[in-house]
Design a protein around this motif. Sequence first.
Motif: not given
Ligand code: G3I
Length: 345
Positions: A49-50, A53, A86, A133, A216, A249, A291, A299
Amino acid sequence: MHHGLEKSSLSSAAARNTLLFGTGLCTSDLLSQPLTRAILRDCSIVTPEYELKWDAICRDPDLPDYSAADQLMSFASDNNLAVHGHTLWWHEAVPPLLGTSSEDQFRDAALDHLRATMTRYAGQLHSWDVVNEPLEPADGRADGLRVTPFLSAFGPDYIETAFRQASALDPKAVLVLNEMGLEYASPTAERKRRQMLALLEREKTRGTPIACLGIQSHLTALEQPRDHPDLRAFLREVRAMGLSVMITELDVSDHLCPQDRRQRDALVAETYRAYLDLAFEEADVLAVSTWGLSDDRTWLNSFRPRPDGAPQRPLLLDRAVRRKPAWHAVRDALLNGRRAGARIQ
Ligand code: G3I
């Protein structure tokens, strides 16, 4: 009659229609025994999920850290799960320090990241969201392309560049162009669908090796129409181009639903069922991934908080990892999904 297994597991139900079913996940999900058991029972494909990236790997641009991604890849291979990668190039996952780099530096860094990541996992993934996107009608370009650092640094050819590099580095992986907002019933969504078809046609003419369109499918109960002629027509045109589809997703926000849990769960389940029925009828779907599996982590709680403050219930399992009506609705859709092309005329 369906055999027991197909009734009790989403991956078995999916397999009946040569489909994969899966979920997005993080390494933190694997700390939960019940959730891990549910993933192993219900899924045949998983999507980081993350942690796969660019910004997650290159928190320190000079020292890419693949440890979390490696952990997810090991979990998948140890449990015979396919992996959907992803995502390689996404404007929301650019390492912050690169946001202010020169276009030359950005180009080098983006290509280095794509090459290093594709090489590291070559042959191990079912598919990749190579570009995520790419469209944003509001940015006002005639081609509908979103104005991103990739567009600025490479020009409109960045999509062709990414897919050709990916194809050369992992000829086995299904290469996916992933997009949001193609599912909705609004003039903006219809414009985005038209721009996506024009983009896919352009890239096809150039020979860009896009094999599959990722949709998605972040839906909203009480907003997503039960039937959707424009979406049907769009999916038919995608199939006519010879492209498969992955639902990448899928989740159903319940922020417009009443607070009553039974009503919310029923509305969410109906939305899953109607959407999947339509997709299976009109598209050559390879895989359906939600998702997340359990309402315990979505999320949507931050992105779409409910006005009454109650936690969202958008997924197939509740916070205690028990099956909800949505689980049964998806199981039935997977079991009964008529394959496009196999449709009874
Ligand atoms: O786990 C880290 C943590 O260790 C760190 O200290 C912190 C600092 O910012 O970040 C944490 O990671 C977070 C991560 O999710 C894990 O939970 C990130 O901040 C946060 O930005 C990230 O958000 C994800 C987001 O994409 C951005 O990458 C969401 O979980 C995820 O559901 C979301 O998924 C996106 C798809 O990739 C693309 N389509 C839309 C979808 C929803 O936005």
